[in-house]
Design an enzyme around this catalytic site. Structure first.
Site, short mmCIF file in Angstrom:
data_model
loop_
_atom_site.label_atom_id
_atom_site.label_comp_id
_atom_site.label_asym_id
_atom_site.label_seq_id
_atom_site.Cartn_x
_atom_site.Cartn_y
_atom_site.Cartn_z
N GLY A 511 0.83 -1.20 0.00
CA GLY A 511 0.00 0.00 0.00
C GLY A 511 0.85 1.23 0.00
O GLY A 511 2.08 1.18 -0.12
N GLY A 513 1.70 4.54 2.16
CA GLY A 513 1.55 5.23 3.43
C GLY A 513 1.77 6.71 3.23
O GLY A 513 1.96 7.17 2.11
N GLY A 514 1.75 7.43 4.33
CA GLY A 514 1.88 8.87 4.25
C GLY A 514 3.22 9.32 3.69
O GLY A 514 3.34 10.41 3.16
N PHE A 515 4.23 8.48 3.77
CA PHE A 515 5.56 8.94 3.41
C PHE A 515 6.20 8.13 2.30
O PHE A 515 7.37 8.24 2.04
CB PHE A 515 6.46 8.92 4.65
N GLY A 516 5.43 7.27 1.66
CA GLY A 516 6.00 6.50 0.57
C GLY A 516 5.30 5.16 0.41
O GLY A 516 4.32 4.86 1.10
N VAL A 518 4.81 1.05 0.52
CA VAL A 518 5.14 0.00 1.47
C VAL A 518 5.12 -1.35 0.75
O VAL A 518 4.18 -1.66 0.03
CB VAL A 518 4.14 -0.03 2.64
N LYS A 532 9.21 0.22 4.12
CA LYS A 532 8.65 1.51 3.71
C LYS A 532 9.69 2.27 2.93
O LYS A 532 10.74 2.64 3.45
CB LYS A 532 8.21 2.30 4.95
N ASP A 629 -0.78 11.85 13.04
CA ASP A 629 -1.55 11.27 11.93
C ASP A 629 -2.17 9.94 12.35
O ASP A 629 -2.09 8.95 11.65
CB ASP A 629 -0.66 11.09 10.70
#
Ligand SMILES: *[C@@H]1O[C@H](CO)[C@@H](O)[C@H](O)[C@H]1NC(C)=O
Ligand SMILES: *[C@@H]1O[C@H](CO)[C@@H](O)[C@H](O)[C@H]1NC(C)=O
Ligand SMILES: *[C@@H]1O[C@H](CO)[C@@H](O)[C@H](O)[C@H]1NC(C)=O
Ligand SMILES: *[C@@H]1O[C@H](CO)[C@@H](O)[C@H](O)[C@H]1NC(C)=O
Ligand SMILES: *[C@@H]1O[C@H](CO)[C@@H](O)[C@H](O)[C@H]1NC(C)=O
Ligand SMILES: *[C@@H]1O[C@H](CO)[C@@H](O)[C@H](O)[C@H]1NC(C)=O
Ligand SMILES: *[C@@H]1O[C@H](CO)[C@@H](O)[C@H](O)[C@H]1NC(C)=O
Ligand SMILES: *[C@@H]1O[C@H](CO)[C@@H](O)[C@H](O)[C@H]1NC(C)=O
Ligand SMILES: *[C@@H]1O[C@H](CO)[C@@H](O)[C@H](O)[C@H]1NC(C)=O
Ligand SMILES: *[C@@H]1O[C@H](CO)[C@@H](O)[C@H](O)[C@H]1NC(C)=O
Length: 817
Positions: A511, A513-516, A518, A532, A629
């Site tokens: 999926g 995520g908020g920063f890149g 996964v 990640k 978050d």
């Protein structure tokens, strides 16, 4: 004959007595309760009634106790279980010599109480607890009490077990059938082994064991633990062995009953709203609870095929492991063990303790003394701490084949797991270590090959560093292999990760995520990891990144996802986490079919876990982290459905006692953000508390705050929930798949906590330590003020109309999430 006289004499008095106070809770020696008159005793608080009844379709008459206020006569105790009265001639009285007797046809004795002590003027009284007692006239000693002679029902305050001083056993026995309360086959009580345990029996055969008490719960029955509704007491000493529960939430009505037709112990709670008994616990709960299903040294594991596996170091005796009829044969050692062999002990965690029939218990010995004692006695097969509290104490030893072991599912307190140490030949242990070494060697070779072949061009320019790096790699893989608790964060090479993730193949993508992105990966040794891959834009300087990683790695808590390592090579920056097989919470609660997996107790466990994880971040960790978050997709679930917060520390962390900050860049997710954070960029631990409130609401309702649409109104979830709350209809918010088994009181408490977290002004919101306390306490909570529920609308307005600088950034970022 004089009984008859007494009856006649007192009948007129009795008549008056009952006419003028039909709520009598006691009778004296000259009074009686008769079936033909339909007289009853009612406890003072009106909770229980004593009288005559006919069960099911039967016309036989029995004397019993039932819930007075609950329709449909739920009988909790029967006097003359095996000796029914065939007509309505029954009379209960205290006869002139002070015995409690039930007379049937022609004044024959149908049943009498077993009191050894007698008193001149005794009184029969039905207490509020449902206990029928015969006592001396002056408040005082009980000459006899029905709680000492239970039928099939276990009530609050009733001791299940033994009074060793007088040899009295209190054991539940099921009714034969709904028409016949006489004792059935199924019974449930304590076995007085050295290390006592509760056993459900069918006739004289064991059917289900609770496992021994480990200080917190019965090892094979973690379900019977204190909740907000009730607590449990376990006592085992020279004079008494018993188990008892008491209600904390006095307004709730619960009972436990032994059910012959289902062959189960079942716990019910009365749901006033629905006017029905709702079952919320039953034991045995699955196949693996069947007594000794897998034979000696067999380990029953739900979800494996076949469920019967062998304890490590043992092999199946029968070759037909798929044949259930062969399971009972169990397992034998890979290598026979004699008294001359050198031995050691292997540690096993998460197992239900084996049958304790042949066990020895010493509550004062330490684990080390225990080990020595077991080591020096050739017939000792295994040992363990008998009590897991306060780091563990006491010694239990087993001297015969270990039977009825199973792998336990998630416990609420997995920190308190009871480990068992099983005797193994030293040669077997050596072989195991060798296997481990082999794996490591394979990894080393594989890495060497990869470095040597695939990355030649890359390596040439970095030759100087190569050796150091490879050493690092080996170290790191050993670390994982051995599950080292060391705080040093291992470095993973790009090559290792490329192999593990199949070169970042899209099949491995879990999926975004908020920063890149996964990815899921599998290391060469079989360990599963989540990688990640940070998007370039989200990375600061390299050193800053490394520092951040070290700090995050120091945050260790069972409700936080564990950081296993990191990788910086070339342009790539990655974080390596433990892999969570059940993915994230949102994939469960917002999915109609998967939501069914999350029953109330699992949900409550998840709620408490998230709260504890967040509390740790806010207050207990040395670093003071504001998550910024928190949302359902950032809560991952392990194989046992324990929640683990992820992506913490990705946002800025704080040292010391700084609890509030101001930011230019707002990170976070639309729908979860506290108003002061979304609008003013002002964030604090209280903005996390707000997000927690939203998350809580989503878990309870199974609905998303964002995208929650009610056709009639344009309310978001918070506003909708608040309206229901104000109108005293909180239950309508209940996720439909929870309706059957939900503990209403816990639900309402959670909802109230959610509203407390959602209050408009952050000063009003509780901090996480109060939240954790409120989740676990029974005291009444403050009344929440109206939540900040229209934040979504205001934000979108401000983005279109005026655009102050901070808001613009906010909104852009928000929409991007
Ligand atoms: C109450 O029961 C007694 C004994 O069975 C009987 O003699 C008496 O008539 C009954 N009284 C009423 C009011 O039914
Ligand atoms: C009572 O009898 C009816 C009709 O024979 C039957 O359907 C019902 O199951 C019986 N109830 C019980 C509790 O035995
Ligand atoms: C009272 O009941 C007990 C138990 O049935 C019996 O042994 C005793 O003889 C009775 N006493 C009288 C006076 O009937
Ligand atoms: C009760 O007495 C009647 C008449 O004396 C007799 O017919 C009947 O069998 C007796 N019943 C019992 C259960 O003893
Ligand atoms: C009464 O006590 C005797 C001996 O103590 C025992 O055998 C009997 O089962 C007891 N009866 C009941 C109903 O508990
Ligand atoms: C056994 O435990 C009970 C309950 O804690 C206590 O009241 C009793 O004194 C204890 N008896 C002994 C012999 O320790
Ligand atoms: C259990 O709860 C009851 C009622 O609130 C209380 O009196 C009792 O002390 C509690 N027992 C334990 C072991 O906590
Ligand atoms: C036994 O369980 C069945 C099914 O859950 C239920 O219908 C029945 O009422 C139970 N019997 C008792 C005595 O609780
Ligand atoms: C338990 O162990 C201690 C220390 O080894 C010993 O002194 C004590 O006698 C043991 N108690 C029993 C009942 O064996
Ligand atoms: C080993 O323990 C068993 C069970 O307690 C005991 O019967 C036996 O005597 C012990 N053997 C030795 C050598 O201590």
């Amino acid at each position: 004959m004089d009984i008859f006289a007494a009856v006649l004499l007192s009948s007129s008095l009795l008549f008056l007595f009952f006419v003028f106070s039909d709520a009598a809770d006691s009778i004296t020696q000259s009074q009686f309760i008769s079936d033909s008159n339909g007289t009853t005793l009612i406890s003072k608080d009106q909770g229980f009634a004593l009288g005559f009844f006919s069960p099911g379709n039967s016309t036989n008459r029995y004397l019993g106790i039932w819930y007075n206020k609950i329709p449909g006569k739920t009988v909790v105790w029967v006097a003359n279980r095996g000796t029914p009265i065939t007509d309505s001639s029954g009379v209960l009285m205290v006869n002139s010599s002070g015995s409690l007797v039930l007379l049937g046809q022609n004044l024959t004795v149908a049943w009498s109480a077993n009191s050894t002590k007698k008193a001149r003027n005794s009184i029969l009284q039905l207490l509020d607890s449902g206990n029928l007692v015969l006592r001396e006239e002056k408040e005082g000693n009980y000459l006899w009490e029905s709680f000492n002679y239970p039928s099939d029902t276990w009530l609050a305050g009733m001791k299940l077990g033994w009074d060793l001083r007088i040899g009295l056993e209190r054991r539940l026995t099921a009714w034969k059938s709904p028409d016949d309360p006489s004792p059935g086959e199924l019974s449930w009580g304590f076995e007085l082994y050295n290390y006592p345990e509760i056993v459900m029996k069918k006739g004289s055969k064991k059917f289900f064991r609770s496992g021994p008490w480990n200080g917190n719960f019965f090892s094979g029955m973690p379900e019977l633990q204190a909740t907000l509704l009730y607590n449990f007491t376990f006592v085992s000493n020279k004079s008494e062995v018993y188990f008892m529960f008491e209600m904390i939430e006095k307004s709730a009505t619960t009972r436990a009953v032994l059910n012959q037709s289902q062959e189960q112990y079942q716990r019910y709670m009365w749901i006033e709203e629905k006017k029905e008994w709702s079952m919320f616990l039953n034991l045995p709960k699955d196949k693996c609870d069947s007594y000794n299903l897998c034979g000696p040294f067999g380990n029953c594991i739900m979800g494996e095929a076949p469920v019967c596996q062998c304890v490590e170091g043992f092999k199946h005796k029968s070759l037909e492991t798929w044949n259930p009829e062969e399971w009972y044969k169990g397992c034998e050692r890979n290598k026979k063990l004699s008294c001359q062999d050198k031995i050691g002990f292997d540690k096993f965690s998460g197992l239900k303790m084996p049958d304790t029939t042949s066990s020895l218990l010493n509550e004062t010995m330490s684990l080390n003394e225990c080990r020595v004692r077991c080591l020096n006695n050739c017939t000792c097969i295994a040992y363990s701490n008998s009590n897991t509290r306060n780091g563990g104490s006491g010694c239990a030893m087993w001297f015969e084949d270990l039977i009825d072991i199973r792998q336990m599912a998630a416990n609420k307190e997995d920190a308190n797991s009871q480990d068992i140490y099983i005797r193994m030949p030293a040669s077997e242990q050596a072989a195991k270590n060798k296997r481990k070494m082999k794996v490591i060697v394979i990894i080393v070779v594989a890495i060497a090959v990869v470095f040597g072949v695939l990355l030649i061009p890359y390596c040439i320019c970095r030759r100087k560093n190569l050796r150091d790096k490879m050493e690092n790699n080996i170290m790191l893989d050993q670390n994982i292999e051995l599950q080292n608790e060391d705080l040093e964060v291992p470095f993973f090479s790009l090559a290792t990760i490329a192999i593990a993730t199949n070169n970042f193949s899209s099949d491995n993508k879990l999926g975004e995520g908020g920063f890149g992105l996964v990815y899921k990966g599998t290391l060469i040794d079989g360990h599963e990891i989540a990688v990640k891959r940070l998007s370039r834009s989200s990375i600061q300087g390299l050193n800053e990144f490394k520092n951040e990683v070290m700090l995050i790695a120091k945050l260790q808590h069972r409700n936080l996802v564990r950081l296993l390592g990191y990788c910086i090579e070339g342009d790539e920056t990655m974080l390596i986490y433990e892999y969570m097989p059940n993915r994230s919470l949102d994939s469960f609660i917002f999915d109609e079919t998967r939501a069914k997996v999350l029953g109330w107790s699992i949900r409550f466990n998840i709620i408490c876990g998230i709260a504890r994880g967040l509390l740790y971040l806010h207050e207990d960790s040395r670093l003071r982290i504001i998550h910024r978050d928190l949302k359902a997709s950032n809560v991952l679930l392990d194989s046992k459905m324990n929640p683990k917060i992820s992506d913490f520390g990705m946002a800025r962390h704080f040292g010391g006692d700084q609890t509030e900050g101001n930011t230019e860049r707002v990170v976070g997710t639309y729908g979860y953000m506290a108003p002061e954070y979304a609008i003013d960029g002002l964030f604090s631990v209280k903005s996390d508390v707000f997000s927690f409130g939203i998350l809580l609401l989503e878990i309870l309702s199974g609905k998303k705050n964002r995208g929650f649409i009610r056709p009639s109104q344009s309310l978001n979830l918070v506003a909708h929930a608040w309206n229901l709350w104000k109108e005293c209809r909180p239950l309508e918010l209940l996720d439909t798949c929870l309706e059957d088994c939900c503990i209403i009181l816990e639900f309402v408490r959670c909802l109230r906590i959610s509203f407390l977290c959602l209050q408009q002004h952050h000063e009003d919101r509780p901090n996480m330590s109060s939240v954790v306390m409120m989740l676990h306490s029974e005291s009444s909570l403050p009344e929440p003020k109206e939540p900040a529920c229209f934040i979504g609308k205001r934000l979108s307005l401000s983005s279109k109309n005026q655009s102050p600088s901070t808001n613009e950034i906010t909104v852009t970022l928000l929409e991007a999430q």
